[in-house]
Design a protein around this motif. Structure first.
Motif, mmCIF file in Angstrom:
data_model
loop_
_atom_site.group_PDB
_atom_site.id
_atom_site.type_symbol
_atom_site.label_atom_id
_atom_site.label_comp_id
_atom_site.label_asym_id
_atom_site.label_seq_id
_atom_site.Cartn_x
_atom_site.Cartn_y
_atom_site.Cartn_z
ATOM 1 N N LEU A 152 16.961 -10.256 38.763
ATOM 2 C CA LEU A 152 15.851 -10.120 40.069
ATOM 3 C C LEU A 152 16.298 -10.632 40.987
ATOM 4 O O LEU A 152 16.928 -11.481 41.403
ATOM 5 C CB LEU A 152 14.263 -10.524 39.483
ATOM 6 C CG LEU A 152 13.687 -10.192 38.347
ATOM 7 C CD1 LEU A 152 12.361 -11.054 38.214
ATOM 8 C CD2 LEU A 152 13.181 -8.726 38.359
ATOM 9 N N GLU A 200 13.356 -7.003 43.857
ATOM 10 C CA GLU A 200 14.540 -5.841 43.581
ATOM 11 C C GLU A 200 14.751 -6.286 42.028
ATOM 12 O O GLU A 200 14.702 -7.260 41.874
ATOM 13 C CB GLU A 200 15.943 -6.077 44.293
ATOM 14 C CG GLU A 200 15.699 -5.650 45.715
ATOM 15 C CD GLU A 200 17.180 -5.980 46.429
ATOM 16 O OE1 GLU A 200 18.181 -6.074 45.727
ATOM 17 O OE2 GLU A 200 17.241 -6.046 47.567
ATOM 18 N N VAL A 201 14.996 -5.297 41.271
ATOM 19 C CA VAL A 201 15.717 -5.262 40.167
ATOM 20 C C VAL A 201 16.877 -4.626 40.109
ATOM 21 O O VAL A 201 17.314 -3.692 40.716
ATOM 22 C CB VAL A 201 14.765 -4.424 39.063
ATOM 23 C CG1 VAL A 201 15.496 -4.417 37.470
ATOM 24 C CG2 VAL A 201 13.309 -4.882 38.852
ATOM 25 N N HIS A 202 18.029 -5.503 39.548
ATOM 26 C CA HIS A 202 19.418 -4.907 39.772
ATOM 27 C C HIS A 202 20.330 -5.188 38.443
ATOM 28 O O HIS A 202 19.833 -5.692 37.360
ATOM 29 C CB HIS A 202 20.063 -5.976 40.846
ATOM 30 C CG HIS A 202 20.502 -7.195 40.159
ATOM 31 N ND1 HIS A 202 21.667 -7.547 39.818
ATOM 32 C CD2 HIS A 202 19.716 -8.472 40.219
ATOM 33 C CE1 HIS A 202 21.827 -8.782 39.590
ATOM 34 N NE2 HIS A 202 20.589 -9.258 39.722
ATOM 35 N N HIS A 260 20.686 -1.168 42.159
ATOM 36 C CA HIS A 260 19.340 -1.834 42.455
ATOM 37 C C HIS A 260 18.462 -1.074 42.975
ATOM 38 O O HIS A 260 18.520 -0.117 43.720
ATOM 39 C CB HIS A 260 19.697 -3.141 43.271
ATOM 40 C CG HIS A 260 19.718 -3.048 44.864
ATOM 41 N ND1 HIS A 260 21.177 -3.253 45.297
ATOM 42 C CD2 HIS A 260 19.289 -2.431 45.636
ATOM 43 C CE1 HIS A 260 21.411 -2.835 46.425
ATOM 44 N NE2 HIS A 260 20.046 -2.379 46.834
ATOM 45 N N THR A 276 20.199 -13.974 37.711
ATOM 46 C CA THR A 276 20.863 -13.034 36.961
ATOM 47 C C THR A 276 21.386 -13.468 35.685
ATOM 48 O O THR A 276 21.535 -14.614 35.679
ATOM 49 C CB THR A 276 22.167 -12.484 37.713
ATOM 50 O OG1 THR A 276 21.971 -11.867 38.795
ATOM 51 C CG2 THR A 276 23.147 -11.669 36.897
#
Length: 265
Positions: free
Chosen positions: A55, A81-83, A98, A262
């Protein structure tokens, strides 16, 4: 009888002569061994793939300006964000992307001075990269990517679909720290939507913008599976578009700090 004896003697000598040759071509043991159909070095390497997912929080400062109408919007945004990222070390390639979405909390239309505190920002990035310059602690190369943005003060704004061409590099320091950097040109975007300057709304916007983007992140490996990163990102687009009020010169930008948590596996 002499003919039979002669035939037996000839057969005995032939089998004695051919025996060593056949033994050299056929391996000794209970089962024969076979060569693989492909060279061994073409098989996938164990552990050649690794993954990242997590995130991010992005604090963005940006806006839009319209040259022909003399209006602009400036605001701040907060996005989550989601990456994710997949690294293939056997081919020195990667796939990453992302998805982010957030809200505009503080904005102002210029030159009229009208304020606003609602709106949205949404964006998607997806890149495929190749890093041929690689060592144990450094890698560099190029990437090709896609971008989508939705910049909408008071939920009225522009949507872009664009192409990204860039360079990327990554460096590791003692397996504890890392630095990731990328810079890209955006040669073309398909841009549609509407714009407002706090008064009249400019509709039926259509055209192509171009620009550039960049991002730098520094990371701390808190453990074997978790990384904390922080850095900065910026995107800038400009160009001429058509609208219901004629041609407009448009500028769009957003930049600011971001933090990331991460997991690696």
């Amino acid at each position: 009888m002499s003919r039979v004896a002669t035939s037996l003697i000839v057969s005995l000598f032939a089998s004695t002569a051919l025996g060593p040759a056949l033994a050299a071509d056929w391996p000794m043991g209970n089962e024969p061994s076979f060569r693989p159909a492909y060279p061994v070095d073409t098989y996938p390497m164990d552990g050649s793939l690794d993954f990242e997912a997590g995130l991010r929080y992005f604090y963005g400062m940006g806006g839009q300006s319209f040259g022909s109408s003399g209006g602009s919007a400036r605001d701040t945004s907060h996005a989550l964000e989601v990456h994710g990222r997949i690294n293939d070390h056997s081919t020195s390639t990667y796939l990453k992307g992302h998805i982010g979405y957030g809200s505009i909390t503080d904005g102002e239309y210029r030159p009229v001075g009208t304020s606003y505190n609602i709106g949205r920002v949404g964006y998607i990035n997806a890149d495929f990269g190749y890093l041929p310059l690689a060592s144990d602690s450094f890698s560099a190369g190029a990437f090709l990517g896609y971008m989508y943005t939705d910049e909408s003060p008071e939920n009225v704004g522009l949507i872009t679909h664009g192409l990204r061409l860039g360079i990327a590099a990554k460096a590791g320091i003692n397996d504890v720290f890392d630095i990731n950097a990328e810079a890209a040109i955006i040669p073309y975007t398909n841009t549609t939507g509407s714009m407002t300057n706090g008064g009249a709304t400019i509709s039926d916007v259509s055209g192509g913008l171009y620009g550039a983007s960049g991002e730098v992140l520094a990371g701390f490996h808190a453990s074997d599976t978790f990384i904390i990163r922080a850095g900065v990102r910026a995107t800038y687009l400009n160009g001429h578009v058509s609208s219901d009020q004629g041609e407009q010169y448009v500028e769009m930008f957003r930049w600011g700090p971001l933090v990331e948590l991460t997991a690696t596996f």
